[in-house]
Scaffold this motif. Sequence first.
Motif, PDB file in Angstrom:
ATOM      1  N   TYR A  98       0.841  -1.204   0.000  1.00  0.00           N
ATOM      2  CA  TYR A  98       0.000   0.000   0.000  1.00  0.00           C
ATOM      3  C   TYR A  98       0.876   1.254   0.000  1.00  0.00           C
ATOM      4  N   TYR A 142      -2.414  10.547   5.612  1.00  0.00           N
ATOM      5  CA  TYR A 142      -3.143   9.294   5.802  1.00  0.00           C
ATOM      6  C   TYR A 142      -4.564   9.424   5.276  1.00  0.00           C
ATOM      7  N   ASN A 143      -4.961   8.436   4.497  1.00  0.00           N
ATOM      8  CA  ASN A 143      -6.304   8.402   3.938  1.00  0.00           C
ATOM      9  C   ASN A 143      -6.992   7.146   4.457  1.00  0.00           C
ATOM     10  N   ALA A 144      -7.865   7.305   5.450  1.00  0.00           N
ATOM     11  CA  ALA A 144      -8.500   6.156   6.099  1.00  0.00           C
ATOM     12  C   ALA A 144      -9.307   5.326   5.113  1.00  0.00           C
ATOM     13  N   THR A 145      -9.964   5.987   4.172  1.00  0.00           N
ATOM     14  CA  THR A 145     -10.806   5.270   3.217  1.00  0.00           C
ATOM     15  C   THR A 145      -9.986   4.327   2.348  1.00  0.00           C
ATOM     16  N   SER A 146      -8.930   4.838   1.737  1.00  0.00           N
ATOM     17  CA  SER A 146      -8.136   3.995   0.841  1.00  0.00           C
ATOM     18  C   SER A 146      -7.370   2.940   1.616  1.00  0.00           C
ATOM     19  N   HIS A 164       1.660   4.883  -2.332  1.00  0.00           N
ATOM     20  CA  HIS A 164       1.129   6.097  -1.705  1.00  0.00           C
ATOM     21  C   HIS A 164       2.260   6.934  -1.113  1.00  0.00           C
ATOM     22  N   GLN A 181     -13.217  -5.463  11.364  1.00  0.00           N
ATOM     23  CA  GLN A 181     -12.197  -6.027  10.485  1.00  0.00           C
ATOM     24  C   GLN A 181     -11.683  -7.371  10.994  1.00  0.00           C
ATOM     25  N   ASN A 229      -8.285   1.487   4.499  1.00  0.00           N
ATOM     26  CA  ASN A 229      -9.217   0.446   4.920  1.00  0.00           C
ATOM     27  C   ASN A 229      -9.651  -0.427   3.748  1.00  0.00           C
ATOM     28  N   GLU A 230      -9.752   0.159   2.567  1.00  0.00           N
ATOM     29  CA  GLU A 230     -10.045  -0.643   1.376  1.00  0.00           C
ATOM     30  C   GLU A 230      -8.935  -1.664   1.141  1.00  0.00           C
ATOM     31  N   TYR A 231      -7.700  -1.228   1.357  1.00  0.00           N
ATOM     32  CA  TYR A 231      -6.571  -2.150   1.217  1.00  0.00           C
ATOM     33  C   TYR A 231      -6.635  -3.251   2.274  1.00  0.00           C
TER      34      TYR A 231
END
Length: 265
Positions: free
Chosen positions: A131, A142-146, A135, A186, A148-150
Motif C-alpha cells: 500500500y 493518511y487516507n483512512a478510506t483507501s 502512496h 475487520q 481500509n479498502e486495502y
Amino acid sequence: MATARLVLLAALVAATAWELPPSLRVAAAPVAIHALRPLVGSAGDLGRRGGVPCDSWRLAVEANNKRDWKTVPADCEGYVGHYMLGGHYRQDSRVVVDEAVAYAEGLKLGGGGREVWVFDIDETSLSNLPYYATHGFGTKPYNATSFNEYVLEGSAPALPETLRLFRKLIALGIKPVFLTGRTEDQRAVTVANLRRQGYSGWEKLLLKPLGSKATAVAYKSGERRKLEDAGFVVVGNIGDQWSDILGAPEGARTFKLPDPLYYIG
C-alpha cells in the motif's frame, strides 16, 4: 542508470520478494512498485535532498525523539523507499527479532501455560508496504478510506522476521496474543489474512471496539492490564510504534521494530 537499476530491483522484488525460504530472503518487497527518484545507493549522500537530512530524521523517529509528525518529509520519499525496499529495513528487523528470540529462549517458564507475548499487527506481523509503495512511502497524508479498502483485501504479506519469532514462541510454549488498532468490524478479514500468511495457534486476537476514542497507548496498555488481571503473564511485547510498547503494564520486555512510514501516538 540509477533509475534503471531501481526498476530492475522492483522487478526482482516482484519475482522473489518474501516467497523464498528465510535463509535465502534478501532485500525484498512484496510487489513491484513505481520507479523512485534515485539516490546514490540506498542512502549514498545520507539521504540529504533539499536540505533535509533524512537519515537523521529517521533516527529521531526511531528513538521517539520526533513525535506527532503527520507525514514523511516530501524530500525523503526516495530515501524511505530505498530503505524499505533495500536490505536495510529487513536487516534492522532481523536484528530486533534475533534479540527477541534470544531473550525468549532464555526464559524460565512457570509451567502453567500462562505466559503470553503480545504482537501488534500492522507493520509488525503483517506488512502494508504494498500500500505505502503506491502512496508515496508515507509522504502523503493518511487516507483512512483507501487504507481500509486495502485492509479489506486481506492481502498484506507477513513480515518474515516476525513470523519467525511467532513460530519460535509457539515451539517454546509461549502463547502469542495479537493486540491491534484495527477495529472489530475487520476481525474476519484480519483472521483470514493472518492465517493465509502462516500465522496459526495464537491465544487471542484483540481488536479495538468500534467508536473507541482512546489513544493507542491508553487502549493497548488497558488491554495488557486485562490480560494480567485474567492471570496471564506478559513476558514479551513487540510492535513498530512506540505507542505499542509504552504504558504500564508494558510486559517484561519490549521490542521495537523499525517503521519510518507513519506515526501513531
